[in-house]
Design a protein around this motif. Sequence first.
Motif, mmCIF file in Angstrom:
data_model
loop_
_atom_site.group_PDB
_atom_site.id
_atom_site.type_symbol
_atom_site.label_atom_id
_atom_site.label_comp_id
_atom_site.label_asym_id
_atom_site.label_seq_id
_atom_site.Cartn_x
_atom_site.Cartn_y
_atom_site.Cartn_z
ATOM 1 N N ALA A 11 5.870 46.352 28.897
ATOM 2 C CA ALA A 11 7.060 45.962 28.534
ATOM 3 C C ALA A 11 7.416 44.710 29.282
ATOM 4 O O ALA A 11 7.904 44.856 30.501
ATOM 5 N N GLN A 12 7.579 43.464 28.635
ATOM 6 C CA GLN A 12 8.030 42.333 29.339
ATOM 7 C C GLN A 12 8.535 41.217 28.129
ATOM 8 O O GLN A 12 8.076 41.449 27.234
ATOM 9 N N LYS A 24 11.538 59.088 34.841
ATOM 10 C CA LYS A 24 11.995 59.333 33.729
ATOM 11 C C LYS A 24 12.573 58.155 32.896
ATOM 12 O O LYS A 24 12.518 58.332 31.342
ATOM 13 N N PRO A 25 13.221 57.362 33.294
ATOM 14 C CA PRO A 25 13.553 56.125 32.405
ATOM 15 C C PRO A 25 12.673 55.430 31.776
ATOM 16 O O PRO A 25 12.507 55.153 30.748
ATOM 17 N N ALA A 30 9.386 54.506 26.745
ATOM 18 C CA ALA A 30 8.258 54.685 25.950
ATOM 19 C C ALA A 30 8.497 55.335 24.546
ATOM 20 O O ALA A 30 8.012 54.879 23.606
ATOM 21 N N LEU A 31 9.413 56.451 24.599
ATOM 22 C CA LEU A 31 9.635 57.204 23.533
ATOM 23 C C LEU A 31 10.213 56.362 22.463
ATOM 24 O O LEU A 31 10.039 56.215 21.162
ATOM 25 N N PRO A 167 6.600 66.911 25.802
ATOM 26 C CA PRO A 167 6.198 67.309 24.504
ATOM 27 C C PRO A 167 6.185 66.550 23.144
ATOM 28 O O PRO A 167 5.497 66.516 22.488
ATOM 29 N N VAL A 168 7.311 65.761 23.394
ATOM 30 C CA VAL A 168 7.505 64.713 22.214
ATOM 31 C C VAL A 168 6.550 63.635 22.211
ATOM 32 O O VAL A 168 5.840 63.338 21.042
ATOM 33 N N LEU A 169 6.433 62.839 23.374
ATOM 34 C CA LEU A 169 5.424 61.847 23.544
ATOM 35 C C LEU A 169 4.000 62.237 23.321
ATOM 36 O O LEU A 169 3.109 61.662 22.654
#
Length: 289
Positions: A11-12, A24-25, A30-31, A167-169
């Motif tokens: 991401a840039q 975690k951030p 990502a999500l 679990p979501v990702l």
Amino acid sequence: MQIKLLGPFIAQKGHHPLLPSAAKPRQVLALLAIRAGGVVTVPTLMEEIWGDRPPRSAPTTLQTYILKLRRLLERALAQGVDALHSSVDHHTGRTAPQGAKGVLVTRYGGYQLDVDPCTVDTQVFERLQSRGQKAFNDGDFATAATLLGQALALWRGPALVDVKTGPVLDMDVLRLEEARLAALESRITADLCLGRHGQVLSELAVLVAQHPLHEGLHAQFMTAQYASGRGWQAFETYRRLHTALRTELGIEPGARIQELYASMLAGGAPPAVTPPDHPGPRAVLWSAV
């Protein structure tokens, strides 16, 4: 801004990275990125990070992660006006630059990453795959092979390979990987319909090694081998699949691939091959032989 999830996470904005170093951030970003343009609820974000046992401090901690992400965005946006993150002034009709809160937006019950879909590789992939599959279903195999090839070229490895996923990702990544495999099957079938049997042999050899129980890929490999004058190799491919299915799952190959094998043994042109769950133009596969 450019967001790439089909491989290592990138991401840039320009040459300015937007990825936080903390795990975690990165997970949160990502999500939000994989669901860019949609609202990700707070409970969904908490489930991704902490599973079904979030600590009492989870809401406050999540807000802290969002704040850190916005600070990264603010620094990146400060490098100059980003036309991809602009809103339209309805009074003047002109675009005006947004701040970090206009990109990572607070919505009722959650957050939304508001970016141009063209800057997120997963959304570009899904759009190309949809167009390619439509061309395939319409029998335009040349266009299908081109579009699906462009979609697959966006992949640089397993999706989010360098991000710790919850679990979501995990479910989102699985969905993307299944879409990738479906696009690959359709693209290879389009190539076979165009008579490109020899061109896909080495690719299929790798794929059946990676997916030893996948009947669709084995059927395609057998088709390409047989049409390339390598009938004995096609028989060996079937026998390896047969052994793997019986050993690993205790089942026999499906009726479709058994018919394909029987037709090859008989020495004639095999019947049409239609990989599982993909009816329609795949039935003309053997017209290219």
